[in-house]
Design an enzyme around this catalytic site. Sequence first.
Site, PDB file in Angstrom:
ATOM      1  N   PRO A  11     125.269  55.074 -77.281  1.00  0.00           N
ATOM      2  CA  PRO A  11     124.068  54.462 -77.836  1.00  0.00           C
ATOM      3  C   PRO A  11     123.263  53.614 -76.849  1.00  0.00           C
ATOM      4  CG  PRO A  11     126.065  53.481 -78.771  1.00  0.00           C
ATOM      5  CD  PRO A  11     126.486  54.694 -78.010  1.00  0.00           C
ATOM      6  N   ASN A  12     121.968  53.757 -76.985  1.00  0.00           N
ATOM      7  CA  ASN A  12     120.938  53.008 -76.257  1.00  0.00           C
ATOM      8  C   ASN A  12     120.706  53.504 -74.834  1.00  0.00           C
ATOM      9  OD1 ASN A  12     120.319  51.105 -78.382  1.00  0.00           O
ATOM     10  ND2 ASN A  12     122.356  50.262 -78.000  1.00  0.00           N
ATOM     11  N   ARG A  19     114.936  48.248 -69.487  1.00  0.00           N
ATOM     12  CA  ARG A  19     115.210  46.817 -69.659  1.00  0.00           C
ATOM     13  C   ARG A  19     116.434  46.415 -68.833  1.00  0.00           C
ATOM     14  NH1 ARG A  19     119.690  45.713 -72.838  1.00  0.00           N
ATOM     15  NH2 ARG A  19     120.259  47.314 -74.330  1.00  0.00           N
ATOM     16  N   TYR A  24     121.314  47.132 -65.032  1.00  0.00           N
ATOM     17  CA  TYR A  24     121.419  48.593 -65.163  1.00  0.00           C
ATOM     18  C   TYR A  24     120.554  49.379 -64.177  1.00  0.00           C
ATOM     19  CZ  TYR A  24     123.701  47.383 -69.576  1.00  0.00           C
ATOM     20  OH  TYR A  24     124.558  46.864 -70.519  1.00  0.00           O
ATOM     21  N   ASN A  74     130.236  57.919 -70.769  1.00  0.00           N
ATOM     22  CA  ASN A  74     129.816  56.518 -70.848  1.00  0.00           C
ATOM     23  C   ASN A  74     129.586  56.242 -72.333  1.00  0.00           C
ATOM     24  OD1 ASN A  74     128.689  54.018 -70.889  1.00  0.00           O
ATOM     25  ND2 ASN A  74     127.187  54.419 -69.264  1.00  0.00           N
ATOM     26  N   ALA A  77     128.416  51.009 -76.174  1.00  0.00           N
ATOM     27  CA  ALA A  77     129.085  50.053 -77.078  1.00  0.00           C
ATOM     28  C   ALA A  77     130.249  50.676 -77.845  1.00  0.00           C
ATOM     29  CB  ALA A  77     128.063  49.465 -78.052  1.00  0.00           C
ATOM     30  N   ASP A  87     140.390  59.053 -80.567  1.00  0.00           N
ATOM     31  CA  ASP A  87     141.219  60.118 -81.154  1.00  0.00           C
ATOM     32  C   ASP A  87     140.739  61.502 -80.721  1.00  0.00           C
ATOM     33  OD1 ASP A  87     142.915  58.375 -82.411  1.00  0.00           O
ATOM     34  OD2 ASP A  87     141.919  58.480 -84.356  1.00  0.00           O
ATOM     35  N   GLU A  98     135.986  57.739 -67.550  1.00  0.00           N
ATOM     36  CA  GLU A  98     135.192  56.749 -68.282  1.00  0.00           C
ATOM     37  C   GLU A  98     134.262  56.082 -67.275  1.00  0.00           C
ATOM     38  OE1 GLU A  98     137.557  53.676 -70.070  1.00  0.00           O
ATOM     39  OE2 GLU A  98     135.794  52.419 -70.475  1.00  0.00           O
ATOM     40  N   HIS A 100     130.985  53.352 -66.525  1.00  0.00           N
ATOM     41  CA  HIS A 100     130.046  52.297 -66.922  1.00  0.00           C
ATOM     42  C   HIS A 100     129.149  51.978 -65.741  1.00  0.00           C
ATOM     43  CE1 HIS A 100     132.151  51.717 -70.645  1.00  0.00           C
ATOM     44  NE2 HIS A 100     133.270  51.772 -69.963  1.00  0.00           N
ATOM     45  N   ILE A 101     127.885  51.817 -66.024  1.00  0.00           N
ATOM     46  CA  ILE A 101     126.915  51.486 -64.980  1.00  0.00           C
ATOM     47  C   ILE A 101     127.199  50.075 -64.447  1.00  0.00           C
ATOM     48  CG2 ILE A 101     124.453  51.102 -64.551  1.00  0.00           C
ATOM     49  CD1 ILE A 101     124.015  53.189 -66.914  1.00  0.00           C
ATOM     50  N   SER A 102     127.451  49.169 -65.367  1.00  0.00           N
ATOM     51  CA  SER A 102     127.754  47.783 -64.992  1.00  0.00           C
ATOM     52  C   SER A 102     129.263  47.610 -64.852  1.00  0.00           C
ATOM     53  CB  SER A 102     127.220  46.832 -66.064  1.00  0.00           C
ATOM     54  OG  SER A 102     127.863  47.079 -67.308  1.00  0.00           O
ATOM     55  N   ARG A 107     131.532  40.847 -67.209  1.00  0.00           N
ATOM     56  CA  ARG A 107     130.611  40.462 -68.274  1.00  0.00           C
ATOM     57  C   ARG A 107     131.351  39.703 -69.370  1.00  0.00           C
ATOM     58  NH1 ARG A 107     126.892  45.386 -69.593  1.00  0.00           N
ATOM     59  NH2 ARG A 107     125.691  43.683 -70.483  1.00  0.00           N
TER      60      ARG A 107
HETATM   61  O1  CA2 Z   1     127.467  49.512 -68.142  1.00  0.00           O
HETATM   62  C1  CA2 Z   1     127.456  50.445 -68.945  1.00  0.00           C
HETATM   63  O2  CA2 Z   1     127.210  51.610 -68.629  1.00  0.00           O
HETATM   64  C2  CA2 Z   1     127.693  50.168 -70.430  1.00  0.00           C
HETATM   65  O3  CA2 Z   1     128.462  51.235 -70.969  1.00  0.00           O
HETATM   66  C3  CA2 Z   1     126.342  50.067 -71.088  1.00  0.00           C
HETATM   67  C4  CA2 Z   1     126.375  49.632 -72.555  1.00  0.00           C
HETATM   68  C5  CA2 Z   1     127.274  48.414 -72.776  1.00  0.00           C
HETATM   69  O4  CA2 Z   1     127.455  48.222 -74.181  1.00  0.00           O
HETATM   70  C6  CA2 Z   1     128.600  48.635 -72.120  1.00  0.00           C
HETATM   71  O5  CA2 Z   1     129.353  47.548 -72.316  1.00  0.00           O
HETATM   72  C7  CA2 Z   1     128.479  48.900 -70.641  1.00  0.00           C
HETATM   73  C8  CA2 Z   1     124.990  49.280 -73.058  1.00  0.00           C
HETATM   74  C9  CA2 Z   1     123.992  50.388 -72.902  1.00  0.00           C
HETATM   75  C10 CA2 Z   1     122.632  49.806 -73.072  1.00  0.00           C
HETATM   76  O6  CA2 Z   1     121.696  50.765 -72.707  1.00  0.00           O
HETATM   77  C11 CA2 Z   1     120.627  50.344 -71.991  1.00  0.00           C
HETATM   78  C12 CA2 Z   1     119.392  50.506 -72.536  1.00  0.00           C
HETATM   79  C13 CA2 Z   1     118.262  50.143 -71.819  1.00  0.00           C
HETATM   80  C14 CA2 Z   1     118.403  49.636 -70.556  1.00  0.00           C
HETATM   81  C15 CA2 Z   1     119.639  49.474 -70.027  1.00  0.00           C
HETATM   82  C16 CA2 Z   1     120.768  49.848 -70.732  1.00  0.00           C
END
Ligand code: CA2
Length: 145
Positions: A11-12, A19, A24, A74, A77, A87, A98, A100-102, A107
């Site tokens: 998601p997202n 943002r 990111y 990835n 959340a 599962d 797995e 993650h960008i960050s 964090r």
């Molecule tokens: O660092 C990552 O790749 C995460 O999986 C990104 C998730 C966060 O919940 C994880 O803990 C770490 C959040 C993705 C948010 O998506 C974005 C949307 C717009 C700009 C930047 C990121």
Amino acid sequence: MANPIYILNGPNLNRLGTREPEIYGHTTLVQVEAMCREAAGATPVEFHQSNREYEIIEWVHEAIDAPAGGIIINPAAFTFTSIAILDALKMFPGPIIELHISNIHRRDAIYHNSLVSKVATAVIAGLGPSGYRTAVGAMKELILA
Ligand code: CA2
């Protein structure tokens, strides 16, 4: 033809690059997909993103049935909440990375307890969007191993 690498995004992440660039980066998910395809070379890539847990589970099932050579995920959340994705991944016999960008461990504590890590072959975190390129290279090596 080689078995495909499934690259699944939670998601997202469809809004990546719009943002929090300090966390990111500025790269969009469309650019990430192009980067992955280039890194994969002749290996086919199934690249997907969804804001729905159900769809991610369906793609894991598809990867199991294909069969995929490996899964890079990835889960965003869902990393910290989804026993259903955990599962589904447990049923996949091949390598799972797995991603993650960050660096989730730098964090807030809410980002520390990954459920997906319990089944991941490897975890990549904190390399920014280019972590996807690293993951594809590593996955190609894992598939050959
Ligand atoms: O660092 C990552 O790749 C995460 O999986 C990104 C998730 C966060 O919940 C994880 O803990 C770490 C959040 C993705 C948010 O998506 C974005 C949307 C717009 C700009 C930047 C990121």
